[in-house]
Motif scaffolding. Structure first.
Motif, mmCIF file in Angstrom:
data_model
loop_
_atom_site.group_PDB
_atom_site.id
_atom_site.type_symbol
_atom_site.label_atom_id
_atom_site.label_comp_id
_atom_site.label_asym_id
_atom_site.label_seq_id
_atom_site.Cartn_x
_atom_site.Cartn_y
_atom_site.Cartn_z
ATOM 1 N N VAL A 1 0.868 -1.168 0.000
ATOM 2 C CA VAL A 1 0.000 0.000 0.000
ATOM 3 C C VAL A 1 0.911 1.225 0.000
ATOM 4 C CG1 VAL A 1 -1.742 1.298 1.286
ATOM 5 C CG2 VAL A 1 -1.833 -1.191 1.253
ATOM 6 N N TRP A 2 0.738 2.032 -1.024
ATOM 7 C CA TRP A 2 1.481 3.285 -1.121
ATOM 8 C C TRP A 2 0.515 4.433 -0.875
ATOM 9 C CZ3 TRP A 2 4.032 2.468 -6.567
ATOM 10 C CH2 TRP A 2 4.901 1.376 -6.517
ATOM 11 N N ILE A 3 0.920 5.351 -0.016
ATOM 12 C CA ILE A 3 0.107 6.525 0.295
ATOM 13 C C ILE A 3 0.934 7.753 -0.036
ATOM 14 C CG2 ILE A 3 -1.101 7.797 2.110
ATOM 15 C CD1 ILE A 3 -1.365 5.095 3.619
ATOM 16 N N THR A 4 0.383 8.649 -0.843
ATOM 17 C CA THR A 4 1.116 9.863 -1.169
ATOM 18 C C THR A 4 0.871 10.926 -0.109
ATOM 19 O OG1 THR A 4 -0.643 10.815 -2.538
ATOM 20 C CG2 THR A 4 0.974 9.389 -3.653
ATOM 21 N N LYS A 70 1.252 -6.371 -6.524
ATOM 22 C CA LYS A 70 -0.082 -5.787 -6.521
ATOM 23 C C LYS A 70 -0.021 -4.605 -5.561
ATOM 24 C CE LYS A 70 -2.330 -10.212 -7.306
ATOM 25 N NZ LYS A 70 -3.348 -11.169 -6.818
ATOM 26 N N VAL A 71 -0.225 -3.418 -6.090
ATOM 27 C CA VAL A 71 -0.043 -2.189 -5.315
ATOM 28 C C VAL A 71 -1.354 -1.410 -5.259
ATOM 29 C CG1 VAL A 71 1.152 0.036 -5.242
ATOM 30 C CG2 VAL A 71 2.376 -2.012 -6.018
ATOM 31 N N CYS A 72 -1.703 -0.965 -4.079
ATOM 32 C CA CYS A 72 -2.805 -0.019 -3.915
ATOM 33 C C CYS A 72 -2.163 1.344 -3.678
ATOM 34 C CB CYS A 72 -3.699 -0.400 -2.738
ATOM 35 S SG CYS A 72 -5.032 0.780 -2.452
ATOM 36 N N LEU A 73 -2.323 2.252 -4.612
ATOM 37 C CA LEU A 73 -1.775 3.607 -4.512
ATOM 38 C C LEU A 73 -2.908 4.554 -4.148
ATOM 39 C CD1 LEU A 73 0.320 5.859 -4.874
ATOM 40 C CD2 LEU A 73 -0.043 5.689 -7.343
ATOM 41 N N ILE A 74 -2.790 5.158 -2.967
ATOM 42 C CA ILE A 74 -3.837 6.041 -2.462
ATOM 43 C C ILE A 74 -3.311 7.471 -2.396
ATOM 44 C CG2 ILE A 74 -5.395 6.548 -0.549
ATOM 45 C CD1 ILE A 74 -4.996 3.612 0.355
ATOM 46 N N HIS A 75 -3.984 8.357 -3.090
ATOM 47 C CA HIS A 75 -3.663 9.779 -2.967
ATOM 48 C C HIS A 75 -4.375 10.280 -1.719
ATOM 49 C CE1 HIS A 75 -1.394 10.008 -6.589
ATOM 50 N NE2 HIS A 75 -2.365 9.429 -7.258
ATOM 51 N N ALA A 76 -3.585 10.635 -0.712
ATOM 52 C CA ALA A 76 -4.112 10.875 0.630
ATOM 53 C C ALA A 76 -4.818 12.198 0.825
ATOM 54 C CB ALA A 76 -2.987 10.746 1.660
ATOM 55 N N GLY A 77 -4.824 13.045 -0.164
ATOM 56 C CA GLY A 77 -5.555 14.298 -0.009
ATOM 57 C C GLY A 77 -4.724 15.346 0.687
ATOM 58 N N GLY A 78 -3.543 15.588 0.177
ATOM 59 C CA GLY A 78 -2.566 16.522 0.730
ATOM 60 C C GLY A 78 -3.109 17.835 1.224
ATOM 61 N N HIS A 79 -3.008 18.876 0.442
ATOM 62 C CA HIS A 79 -3.435 20.209 0.864
ATOM 63 C C HIS A 79 -4.844 20.460 0.357
ATOM 64 C CE1 HIS A 79 0.432 20.997 2.494
ATOM 65 N NE2 HIS A 79 1.032 20.873 1.341
ATOM 66 N N SER A 80 -5.804 20.017 1.104
ATOM 67 C CA SER A 80 -7.203 20.075 0.702
ATOM 68 C C SER A 80 -7.717 21.508 0.691
ATOM 69 C CB SER A 80 -8.040 19.227 1.660
ATOM 70 O OG SER A 80 -9.392 19.329 1.339
ATOM 71 N N PHE A 116 -12.614 -2.419 -0.778
ATOM 72 C CA PHE A 116 -11.779 -3.069 -1.781
ATOM 73 C C PHE A 116 -11.228 -4.410 -1.321
ATOM 74 C CE2 PHE A 116 -10.756 1.600 -2.840
ATOM 75 C CZ PHE A 116 -11.909 1.714 -3.599
ATOM 76 N N VAL A 117 -11.880 -5.049 -0.364
ATOM 77 C CA VAL A 117 -11.389 -6.296 0.215
ATOM 78 C C VAL A 117 -11.181 -7.394 -0.834
ATOM 79 C CG1 VAL A 117 -13.659 -7.234 0.844
ATOM 80 C CG2 VAL A 117 -11.635 -7.868 2.173
ATOM 81 N N ASP A 118 -11.984 -7.411 -1.889
ATOM 82 C CA ASP A 118 -11.877 -8.439 -2.922
ATOM 83 C C ASP A 118 -10.728 -8.218 -3.902
ATOM 84 O OD1 ASP A 118 -14.180 -9.596 -1.893
ATOM 85 O OD2 ASP A 118 -15.498 -8.682 -3.387
ATOM 86 N N PHE A 119 -10.242 -7.005 -4.003
ATOM 87 C CA PHE A 119 -9.308 -6.666 -5.073
ATOM 88 C C PHE A 119 -8.016 -7.474 -5.103
ATOM 89 C CE2 PHE A 119 -10.919 -2.171 -6.260
ATOM 90 C CZ PHE A 119 -12.177 -2.698 -6.461
ATOM 91 N N PRO A 120 -7.312 -7.645 -4.006
ATOM 92 C CA PRO A 120 -6.037 -8.379 -4.103
ATOM 93 C C PRO A 120 -6.179 -9.768 -4.720
ATOM 94 C CG PRO A 120 -6.177 -7.279 -1.989
ATOM 95 C CD PRO A 120 -7.525 -7.135 -2.649
ATOM 96 N N ALA A 121 -7.231 -10.478 -4.389
ATOM 97 C CA ALA A 121 -7.425 -11.820 -4.945
ATOM 98 C C ALA A 121 -7.838 -11.775 -6.412
ATOM 99 C CB ALA A 121 -8.479 -12.573 -4.129
ATOM 100 N N LEU A 122 -8.507 -10.704 -6.832
ATOM 101 C CA LEU A 122 -9.027 -10.616 -8.197
ATOM 102 C C LEU A 122 -8.055 -9.988 -9.188
ATOM 103 C CD1 LEU A 122 -12.671 -9.396 -7.433
ATOM 104 C CD2 LEU A 122 -11.947 -11.703 -8.073
ATOM 105 N N MET A 123 -7.128 -9.179 -8.695
ATOM 106 C CA MET A 123 -6.326 -8.406 -9.636
ATOM 107 C C MET A 123 -5.008 -9.081 -9.999
ATOM 108 S SD MET A 123 -5.010 -5.078 -7.431
ATOM 109 C CE MET A 123 -3.906 -4.368 -8.632
ATOM 110 N N ALA A 124 -4.572 -8.818 -11.213
ATOM 111 C CA ALA A 124 -3.254 -9.229 -11.683
ATOM 112 C C ALA A 124 -2.237 -8.234 -11.121
ATOM 113 C CB ALA A 124 -3.225 -9.215 -13.211
#
Length: 187
Positions: A1-4, A70-80, A116-124
């Motif tokens: 999991v990557w968080i910006t 398998k990477v989940c990249l989340i844009h954390a909402g920096g300077h809102s 998104f609990v299903d995603f890791p098992a479903l995604m390439a």
């Protein structure tokens, strides 16, 4: 999991928050978490932040490892701008009006893991790209996550709604049922 994160200070805060959530068993311990700050003194937006995160993680882990992950990249909402009270803390750690079984208020990060609990098992191998401030309702069985590369969910919107948000320009796909994944022609 990557968080910006918007900058190095926010990165430190995000790392401390992730560590605390892990210690409290509020988020899964199996993924590895990385927080990537945007380049200093530059407002790069989600597109620039995505490219910068990919480059930094390829430097850290090697291109081949990234391509096989398998990477989940989340844009954390920096300077809102729209929700300034979340600027320092990041929208991904803001709470929503939902109580978790342990009694604490649910954060957007926890809600993302639930949605998104299903995603890791479903995604390439590839990158699942998401932002920090949306709640998505969909049937994961209707989505095809088997292709390598980037995956993101979108919805049809007017130009007024799209202005100031991440916008995907889709090639016409007359044979694809409405709402299903299609090719992105431009981001």
């Amino acid at each position: 999991v990557w968080i910006t994160a918007a900058d190095a200070d926010q990165k430190q805060h995000f790392e401390a928050t992730v560590s605390a959530m892990l210690a409290q068993n509020r988020i899964p311990s199996s993924p590895h978490y990385d927080v990537i700050p945007d380049p200093s003194a530059a407002k790069v937006g989600c597109g620039g932040s995505t490219m910068f995160a990919l480059r930094e993680m390829a430097r850290k882990y090697g291109r081949e490892r990234i391509l096989a992950s398998k990477v989940c990249l989340i844009h954390a909402g920096g300077h809102s701008k729209r929700i300034p009270n979340h600027s320092a803390y990041g929208k991904i750690f803001s709470t929503v009006p939902m109580q978790m079984p342990t009694g604490h208020a649910c954060s957007m990060l926890e809600l993302k893991f639930i949605m998104f609990v299903d995603f890791p098992a479903l995604m390439a191998p590839g990158v699942w790209l998401t932002c920090s401030d949306d709640i998505v309702f969909f049937d994961s069985n209707m989505c095809d996550f088997t292709r390598k590369g980037f995956t993101a969910l979108g919805h049809p919107s007017s130009l007024t709604i799209g202005t100031g948000h991440g916008v995907f320009v889709l090639d016409p796909a007359p044979d694809a049922p409405q709402g299903l994944v299609r090719e992105c022609a431009q981001f």
